[in-house]
Design an enzyme around this catalytic site. Structure first.
Site, PDB file in Angstrom:
ATOM      1  N   ARG A  63       0.793  -1.253   0.000  1.00  0.00           N
ATOM      2  CA  ARG A  63       0.000   0.000   0.000  1.00  0.00           C
ATOM      3  C   ARG A  63       0.815   1.286   0.000  1.00  0.00           C
ATOM      4  O   ARG A  63       0.241   2.361   0.231  1.00  0.00           O
ATOM      5  CB  ARG A  63      -0.969   0.029   1.189  1.00  0.00           C
ATOM      6  CG  ARG A  63      -1.888  -1.163   1.297  1.00  0.00           C
ATOM      7  CD  ARG A  63      -2.734  -1.343   0.060  1.00  0.00           C
ATOM      8  NE  ARG A  63      -3.760  -2.370   0.256  1.00  0.00           N
ATOM      9  CZ  ARG A  63      -4.210  -3.134  -0.726  1.00  0.00           C
ATOM     10  NH1 ARG A  63      -3.755  -3.004  -1.962  1.00  0.00           N
ATOM     11  NH2 ARG A  63      -5.139  -4.041  -0.499  1.00  0.00           N
ATOM     12  N   ASP A 300      -1.423 -13.154  -0.879  1.00  0.00           N
ATOM     13  CA  ASP A 300      -2.241 -12.042  -1.388  1.00  0.00           C
ATOM     14  C   ASP A 300      -2.648 -11.130  -0.230  1.00  0.00           C
ATOM     15  O   ASP A 300      -3.786 -10.667  -0.158  1.00  0.00           O
ATOM     16  CB  ASP A 300      -3.467 -12.534  -2.164  1.00  0.00           C
ATOM     17  CG  ASP A 300      -4.081 -11.436  -3.035  1.00  0.00           C
ATOM     18  OD1 ASP A 300      -3.566 -10.302  -3.040  1.00  0.00           O
ATOM     19  OD2 ASP A 300      -5.085 -11.723  -3.711  1.00  0.00           O
TER      20      ASP A 300
HETATM   21  O1  DOR Z   1      -8.689  -9.329  -3.071  1.00  0.00           O
HETATM   22  C1  DOR Z   1      -7.859  -8.716  -3.705  1.00  0.00           C
HETATM   23  N1  DOR Z   1      -7.295  -7.590  -3.222  1.00  0.00           N
HETATM   24  N2  DOR Z   1      -7.500  -9.177  -4.902  1.00  0.00           N
HETATM   25  C2  DOR Z   1      -6.690  -8.470  -5.716  1.00  0.00           C
HETATM   26  O2  DOR Z   1      -6.399  -8.942  -6.780  1.00  0.00           O
HETATM   27  C3  DOR Z   1      -6.188  -7.139  -5.314  1.00  0.00           C
HETATM   28  C4  DOR Z   1      -6.163  -7.000  -3.850  1.00  0.00           C
HETATM   29  C5  DOR Z   1      -5.996  -5.600  -3.350  1.00  0.00           C
HETATM   30  O3  DOR Z   1      -5.136  -4.885  -3.848  1.00  0.00           O
HETATM   31  O4  DOR Z   1      -6.697  -5.214  -2.406  1.00  0.00           O
HETATM   32 ZN    ZN Z   2      -4.827 -10.274  -7.809  1.00  0.00          ZN
END
Ligand code: DOR
Ligand code: ZN
Length: 419
Positions: A63, A300
């Site tokens: 972020r 992720d």
């Molecule tokens: O759930 C998700 N959040 N999938 C993504 O591909 C991007 C990510 C995000 O950046 O929050």
């Molecule tokens: Zn993604």
């Protein structure tokens, strides 16, 4: 630099498991296995514990820049260390998008100062807008370890060109397989969406993209498929690999530890992309982890503020955090349930991501390799707390009882976290 001697552990890496000691010095592993004594070394007694090469998470959203209230590079690296994760690959869907050598160089000092190995992916298209390829050679020179438009799929029309350019630059190309024309305004699996009276995301949103990706890879070259969540996707990957096509695949703990049936109320901490799928998909992901179809487990890790998540499934953002629950979810759901062996887990969490990202001295417990270590306690049992080292707390696992929490994390021979 002081020596660190990890004694009496069960040493597990992708090559196998054995009881023994591990000696770290000068940021490297100097000896692995057997009984080692080293006068003056700091000793950590790992009796009853599992000693792995540090985990390498190829899918982390830090972020920074743009959404520092949810996470920063420093806080993501600290959350990683708390979770036994010693290297993280940052995704480029920041604001602005990480799409230029200038931006990579600007954020490199913060990454270098973080309590872990932090490496960047760069956007494969300018602004992640999908219309024009970025300069892959220049991005590599500026330190990028991978290319991806994650958060969005790579544009299919450009895919052969992007694959060939990435191969020429010597960088892995990663795709977020999603067909947005199918996803539309969907928020989660159609069954859960029906319960919430919201639009659903049909399975073919991912399936179509995975088919297109594997076909493009068969003709153009290597491609890595991010966060696979469907039985259909892992079956396509299995067949593509059987045909010798140069594709690799990743999944995330939420896809093997949860299903859409776990969405029992309008709680956006269960909202992510791709969405939680059916129980049959969860089982297919487990089978693909066991048989080698899937190469990598990544988190992720996608931090979002509580205020944003308060929007619920209708308005809250997609994404869940995962760095601090990765290890106990893998131990509880994969090892203790005998889905994978310890060496296979070490391949999924360390050796395979090291290979994908070209981190040549990482991923194994061998002399000469970097002294990045994760020690887990298979008997440590506790519920996931509501407080995290991460600046965000959007975990779908809060309150869940898990075993296998990290006892010690070592980065470059130095203790980065200790339980
Ligand atoms: O759930 C998700 N959040 N999938 C993504 O591909 C991007 C990510 C995000 O950046 O929050
Ligand atoms: Zn993604």
């Amino acid at each position: 630099m002081p020596e660190l001697l990890i004694k009496n552990g069960l040493l597990a890496d992708a090559d196998g498991e054995r009881r023994g000691d591990l000696l770290l010095k000068g940021g490297r592993i100097v000896r692995a296995g057997g009984r080692i004594s080293a006068r003056g070394a700091e000793v950590f007694d790992a009796a009853g514990l599992w000693v792995f090469p540090g985990f390498i998470d190829a899918h982390v959203h830090a972020r920074e820049p743009g959404f520092e209230q949810a996470e920063t590079i420093a806080s993501a690296a600290a959350a990683a260390a708390a979770g036994g994760v010693t290297s993280i690959l940052l995704m480029p869907n920041t604001s602005p998008a990480m799409d230029s050598p200038r931006l990579l160089r600007k954020y490199a000092p913060g990454a270098a100062a973080a309590p872990g190995n932090v490496v960047f992916s760069a956007a494969a298209t300018a602004g992640r807008a999908g219309s024009r390829a970025t300069d892959f050679a220049a991005l590599k020179k500026a330190g990028a370890k991978a290319l991806t438009d994650d958060g969005s799929a790579l544009p299919y029309g450009l895919l052969p060109e992007l694959i060939k350019k990435a191969a020429a630059a010597g960088l892995p190309l990663l795709d977020h397989p999603e067909d947005l024309s199918v996803t539309g305004r969907g928020v989660c699996h159609p069954d859960a969406a029906a319960r919430l009276r919201l639009p659903g995301i049909p399975d073919i949103s991912e399936w179509l993209a995975v088919l297109r990706d594997t076909l493009a890879a068969s003709a153009a070259g290597p491609l890595h498929l991010q966060h696979l969540s469907l039985a259909a996707s892992v079956e396509v990957l299995r067949q593509a690999k059987a045909a010798g096509w140069p594709v690799t695949g990743e999944t995330c703990p939420h896809y093997f530890a949860l299903s859409q049936a776990d969405i029992r109320r309008d709680d956006a901490d269960l909202k992510m992309k791709p969405p939680l799928r059916a129980e049959k998909d969860r089982r297919a992901v487990l089978a693909a982890l066991a048989d080698g179809t899937l190469d990598i487990i990544a988190t992720d890790h996608a931090p979002h503020s509580a205020a944003a998540k308060a929007g619920g499934f209708g308005r809250g953002p997609f994404g869940v955090i995962g760095l601090e629950t990765l290890a106990p979810l893998c131990v509880t759901e994969l090892v203790l349930k005998k889905v994978v062996s310890l060496p296979r887990l070490a391949a999924l969490l360390s050796a395979n991501p090291a290979r994908l990202l070209g981190l040549r001295r990482k991923g194994r417990l061998r002399p000469g390799f970097d002294a990045d270590i994760a020690v887990l306690n298979p008997r440590a049992w506790r519920r996931v707390p509501a407080q995290f080292v991460s600046k965000s707390a959007n975990s779908p696992f809060v309150g869940r009882a898990l075993r296998g929490w990290p006892a010690l994390t070592v980065v470059a021979g130095r203790i980065a976290a200790r339980a």
